[in-house]
Design a protein around this motif. Structure first.
Motif, PDB file in Angstrom:
ATOM      1  N   ILE A   1      41.901  15.135   5.600  1.00 52.82           N
ATOM      2  CA  ILE A   1      41.407  16.493   5.307  1.00 52.82           C
ATOM      3  C   ILE A   1      40.579  16.483   4.030  1.00 52.82           C
ATOM      4  N   VAL A   2      41.086  15.842   2.983  1.00 54.44           N
ATOM      5  CA  VAL A   2      40.349  15.779   1.712  1.00 54.44           C
ATOM      6  C   VAL A   2      39.045  15.017   1.897  1.00 54.44           C
ATOM      7  N   LYS A   3      39.086  13.908   2.620  1.00 56.90           N
ATOM      8  CA  LYS A   3      37.862  13.145   2.880  1.00 56.90           C
ATOM      9  C   LYS A   3      36.868  13.979   3.674  1.00 56.90           C
ATOM     10  N   GLY A   4      37.355  14.730   4.643  1.00 56.55           N
ATOM     11  CA  GLY A   4      36.481  15.596   5.435  1.00 56.55           C
ATOM     12  C   GLY A   4      35.846  16.701   4.609  1.00 56.55           C
ATOM     13  N   VAL A   5      36.627  17.288   3.710  1.00 52.42           N
ATOM     14  CA  VAL A   5      36.094  18.343   2.833  1.00 52.42           C
ATOM     15  C   VAL A   5      34.953  17.778   1.992  1.00 52.42           C
ATOM     16  N   PHE A   6      35.134  16.595   1.414  1.00 54.30           N
ATOM     17  CA  PHE A   6      34.077  16.001   0.595  1.00 54.30           C
ATOM     18  C   PHE A   6      32.852  15.630   1.421  1.00 54.30           C
ATOM     19  N   MET A   7      33.066  15.184   2.641  1.00 57.74           N
ATOM     20  CA  MET A   7      31.925  14.889   3.516  1.00 57.74           C
ATOM     21  C   MET A   7      31.131  16.160   3.821  1.00 57.74           C
ATOM     22  N   GLY A   8      31.819  17.286   3.921  1.00 54.76           N
ATOM     23  CA  GLY A   8      31.144  18.553   4.164  1.00 54.76           C
ATOM     24  C   GLY A   8      30.464  19.118   2.927  1.00 54.76           C
ATOM     25  N   LEU A   9      31.028  18.842   1.762  1.00 57.38           N
ATOM     26  CA  LEU A   9      30.457  19.386   0.519  1.00 57.38           C
ATOM     27  C   LEU A   9      29.207  18.643   0.057  1.00 57.38           C
ATOM     28  N   ARG A  10      29.111  17.362   0.325  1.00 56.47           N
ATOM     29  CA  ARG A  10      27.963  16.578  -0.156  1.00 56.47           C
ATOM     30  C   ARG A  10      26.631  17.142   0.327  1.00 56.47           C
ATOM     31  N   PRO A  11      26.449  17.408   1.631  1.00 56.97           N
ATOM     32  CA  PRO A  11      25.162  17.957   2.062  1.00 56.97           C
ATOM     33  C   PRO A  11      24.886  19.348   1.483  1.00 56.97           C
ATOM     34  N   VAL A  12      25.944  20.125   1.251  1.00 60.35           N
ATOM     35  CA  VAL A  12      25.761  21.453   0.673  1.00 60.35           C
ATOM     36  C   VAL A  12      25.213  21.340  -0.748  1.00 60.35           C
ATOM     37  N   VAL A  13      25.735  20.402  -1.507  1.00 66.05           N
ATOM     38  CA  VAL A  13      25.258  20.210  -2.881  1.00 66.05           C
ATOM     39  C   VAL A  13      23.796  19.782  -2.872  1.00 66.05           C
ATOM     40  N   VAL A  14      23.432  18.893  -1.961  1.00 66.72           N
ATOM     41  CA  VAL A  14      22.025  18.483  -1.851  1.00 66.72           C
ATOM     42  C   VAL A  14      21.161  19.698  -1.503  1.00 66.72           C
ATOM     43  N   GLY A  15      21.648  20.536  -0.590  1.00 65.20           N
ATOM     44  CA  GLY A  15      20.919  21.750  -0.226  1.00 65.20           C
ATOM     45  C   GLY A  15      20.781  22.708  -1.400  1.00 65.20           C
ATOM     46  N   LEU A  16      21.825  22.849  -2.200  1.00 68.91           N
ATOM     47  CA  LEU A  16      21.759  23.717  -3.375  1.00 68.91           C
ATOM     48  C   LEU A  16      20.757  23.202  -4.400  1.00 68.91           C
ATOM     49  N   ILE A  17      20.720  21.884  -4.575  1.00 62.06           N
ATOM     50  CA  ILE A  17      19.758  21.293  -5.513  1.00 62.06           C
ATOM     51  C   ILE A  17      18.334  21.479  -4.984  1.00 62.06           C
ATOM     52  N   ALA A  18      18.145  21.294  -3.677  1.00 60.61           N
ATOM     53  CA  ALA A  18      16.822  21.528  -3.079  1.00 60.61           C
ATOM     54  C   ALA A  18      16.424  22.993  -3.229  1.00 60.61           C
ATOM     55  N   SER A  19      17.385  23.883  -3.081  1.00 56.93           N
ATOM     56  CA  SER A  19      17.118  25.311  -3.274  1.00 56.93           C
ATOM     57  C   SER A  19      16.672  25.597  -4.705  1.00 56.93           C
ATOM     58  N   ALA A  20      17.304  24.929  -5.664  1.00 56.68           N
ATOM     59  CA  ALA A  20      16.916  25.099  -7.070  1.00 56.68           C
ATOM     60  C   ALA A  20      15.498  24.608  -7.296  1.00 56.68           C
TER      61      ALA A  20
END
Length: 190
Positions: A117-136
Motif C-alpha cells: 500500500i505504501v509503495k503504491g501510494v508513492f508510485m501514485g504521488l510521483r507523477p502528481v509531483v511532476v505534474g505540479l512542477i510542470a504546472s508551476a
C-alpha cells in the motif's frame, strides 16, 4: 485582520503543499494573488528572488509575502515592524504543519516501508509531483516573466532556452547560469 488571513492562507499552503516549493507555486499563487495581497508581477518577482536566495522557495516566499502583505492590505500596517511580524507568522505557519506531518509520516513509513500500500501510494504521488512542477513552469510563462511586446518575448525565449541548454546539456553550475542570464538581461533590456 490581515494576520489571521495570512495565518489561514499559509496554514493551507503548509498542509496541502506537496512536492516541494515548485509544486506549491500554483497553490501559493492562487491563494496569495487571488486574495489581492500582491500582484501577479510581484509574485513572479518573489519567485525569482526566492530561487536566488538560500532556502526553500516556499519558505522564502512566505517570509517576503508576510512582510509586504500587511502594508498592501492597509496603509496603517506599512511600518516595518508589522512586516516583520507578518514575516515571522507566515514563515512559522508554513513550516510547522509540514514539520509535524513529516515527523509523523516518516515514523509511519519507516515502520511500513515494505507494505504494498505504501509503495503504491508513492508510485501514485510521483507523477502528481511532476505534474505540479510542470504546472508551476507553465504558471511562470506569462507576460510578467516573458514580456508583452514581440521582441521582449523573443529575447526571453532565447534566454530561457539558452539557460536550459547550459544547465541540462553543458552542465554549467546554476549560479553561473543565473549570473549570465542577469548580464544578458541587463545588456538586452537596458
Amino acid at each position: 485582520m490581515i494576520y489571521l488571513k495570512l495565518i489561514w492562507a499559509y496554514l493551507k499552503i503548509g498542509l496541502f503543499g506537496f512536492g516541494g516549493g515548485y509544486a506549491m507555486l500554483s497553490l501559493i499563487e492562487r491563494i496569495i494573488v487571488g486574495s489581492g495581497w500582491i500582484s501577479e508581477q510581484m509574485f513572479t518577482d518573489i519567485v525569482a528572488i526566492s530561487q536566488m536566495t538560500p532556502g526553500p522557495i516556499g519558505i522564502n516566499s512566505a517570509t517576503y509575502i508576510g512582510y509586504v502583505a500587511p502594508g498592501v492590505s492597509n496603509p496603517i500596517f506599512a511600518n516595518p515592524i508589522y512586516g516583520i511580524l507578518g514575516s515571522l507568522l507566515c514563515t512559522l505557519v508554513v513550516v510547522v504543519p509540514s514539520y509535524i506531518l513529516t515527523l509523523y509520516t516518516s515514523h509511519f513509513i519507516s515502520r511500513h516501508k515494505e507494505s504494498a500500500i505504501v509503495k503504491g501510494v508513492f508510485m501514485g504521488l510521483r507523477p502528481v509531483v511532476v505534474g505540479l512542477i510542470a504546472s508551476a513552469a507553465l504558471l511562470l510563462m506569462n507576460g510578467a516573466n516573458f514580456g508583452t511586446e514581440t521582441m521582449e518575448v523573443v529575447w526571453s525565449i532565447i534566454i530561457c532556452v539558452a539557460a536550459f541548454v547550459l544547465l541540462f546539456f553543458v552542465k554549467l553550475h546554476p549560479i553561473l547560469v543565473i549570473v549570465l542570464a542577469g548580464i544578458a538581461g541587463f545588456v538586452i533590456y537596458y
